[in-house]
Design a protein around this motif. Structure first.
Motif, mmCIF file in Angstrom:
data_model
loop_
_atom_site.group_PDB
_atom_site.id
_atom_site.type_symbol
_atom_site.label_atom_id
_atom_site.label_comp_id
_atom_site.label_asym_id
_atom_site.label_seq_id
_atom_site.Cartn_x
_atom_site.Cartn_y
_atom_site.Cartn_z
ATOM 1 N N ALA A 4 -23.178 36.077 -1.433
ATOM 2 C CA ALA A 4 -22.048 36.469 -2.288
ATOM 3 C C ALA A 4 -20.747 35.861 -1.782
ATOM 4 O O ALA A 4 -19.871 35.518 -2.554
ATOM 5 C CB ALA A 4 -21.935 37.986 -2.341
ATOM 6 N N ASP A 5 -20.617 35.730 -0.474
ATOM 7 C CA ASP A 5 -19.426 35.127 0.119
ATOM 8 C C ASP A 5 -19.729 33.664 0.442
ATOM 9 O O ASP A 5 -19.420 33.173 1.517
ATOM 10 C CB ASP A 5 -19.021 35.903 1.375
ATOM 11 N N SER A 7 -18.606 30.710 -0.402
ATOM 12 C CA SER A 7 -17.607 29.678 -0.133
ATOM 13 C C SER A 7 -17.371 29.495 1.360
ATOM 14 O O SER A 7 -17.260 28.373 1.842
ATOM 15 C CB SER A 7 -16.292 30.006 -0.830
ATOM 16 N N GLU A 8 -17.298 30.590 2.111
ATOM 17 C CA GLU A 8 -17.067 30.486 3.557
ATOM 18 C C GLU A 8 -18.289 29.885 4.255
ATOM 19 O O GLU A 8 -18.161 29.063 5.162
ATOM 20 C CB GLU A 8 -16.700 31.844 4.144
ATOM 21 N N ARG A 141 -11.671 37.778 -8.419
ATOM 22 C CA ARG A 141 -12.707 37.138 -7.588
ATOM 23 C C ARG A 141 -12.833 37.841 -6.237
ATOM 24 O O ARG A 141 -13.934 38.058 -5.740
ATOM 25 C CB ARG A 141 -12.384 35.660 -7.385
ATOM 26 N N ASP A 142 -11.703 38.181 -5.629
ATOM 27 C CA ASP A 142 -11.736 38.903 -4.350
ATOM 28 C C ASP A 142 -12.438 40.243 -4.498
ATOM 29 O O ASP A 142 -13.240 40.641 -3.646
ATOM 30 C CB ASP A 142 -10.313 39.123 -3.808
ATOM 31 N N ASP A 145 -16.139 39.670 -4.731
ATOM 32 C CA ASP A 145 -16.684 39.369 -3.404
ATOM 33 C C ASP A 145 -16.892 40.648 -2.608
ATOM 34 O O ASP A 145 -17.913 40.819 -1.938
ATOM 35 C CB ASP A 145 -15.761 38.423 -2.625
ATOM 36 N N ARG A 146 -15.918 41.564 -2.667
ATOM 37 C CA ARG A 146 -16.055 42.843 -1.958
ATOM 38 C C ARG A 146 -17.241 43.642 -2.497
ATOM 39 O O ARG A 146 -17.998 44.231 -1.729
ATOM 40 C CB ARG A 146 -14.761 43.653 -2.046
ATOM 41 N N HIS A 148 -19.974 42.448 -3.880
ATOM 42 C CA HIS A 148 -21.205 41.805 -3.399
ATOM 43 C C HIS A 148 -21.485 42.155 -1.938
ATOM 44 O O HIS A 148 -22.633 42.401 -1.570
ATOM 45 C CB HIS A 148 -21.130 40.282 -3.577
ATOM 46 N N ARG A 149 -20.435 42.189 -1.111
ATOM 47 C CA ARG A 149 -20.628 42.532 0.305
ATOM 48 C C ARG A 149 -21.095 43.979 0.463
ATOM 49 O O ARG A 149 -21.991 44.271 1.254
ATOM 50 C CB ARG A 149 -19.349 42.275 1.102
#
Length: 163
Positions: A4-5, A7-8, A141-142, A145-146, A148-149
């Protein structure tokens, strides 16, 4: 599989594999379902054309490995000052259903010469929203992401875990 994250994770993957002289610094690695876009800053005193030719073989090598691993095409770009130029990035067709009033918006843009076709008009609308709603889209989007985490840390509800 990209998490989910992702990109990093991808930023780290590309940073570890790109030779030090390709980019002055890695600006961004962006991913969606079809494509990974890697953008870095242009080394000092080098034109975009010189950069593209000088780094082509190394970028292709890294892209092949990424495409095999992540099952997505890789696009490259450079940032020189405020300008960002992308190389060979995808334009992916997207199917949508629109009601008459929504189609009329597109037809007005075509009739007014703003766009050549409904597809171009829709792309224009999406760019306009992206440009004008960027802070809100970034916040959304942020938040995703949260979510998904948090889901990844939660219990296995698929029924495939231990009984």
């Amino acid at each position: 599989m990209i998490t989910a994250d992702g990109s990093e994770e991808l930023r780290t993957w590309f940073a570890e594999r790109l030779p030090a002289d390709v980019y002055e610094s890695l600006v961004s690695v962006t991913v969606d379902r079809e494509e990974i876009t890697v953008v870095g800053t242009l080394p000092a005193a080098e034109s975009i054309e010189e950069f593209r030719e000088r780094t082509r073989e190394r970028r292709v090598e890294v892209a092949r490995a990424a495409q095999e691993l992540y099952r997505r095409k890789v696009a490259w770009g450079v940032r020189a000052g405020e300008e960002t130029v992308l190389f060979t990035h995808l334009a992916v067709p997207v199917m949508t259903r629109l009601r008459q009033n929504e189609r009329q918006v597109l037809d007005t843009l075509v009739a007014g010469g703003v766009a050549r076709s409904r597809a171009d008009a829709l792309a224009w609308c999406v760019r306009l929203v992206g440009d004008n709603a960027d802070p809100w889209l970034c916040e959304l989007r942020d938040a995703l992401d949260r979510v998904h985490r948090v889901r990844a840390r939660g219990p296995d509800v698929t029924g495939s875990g231990p009984a």
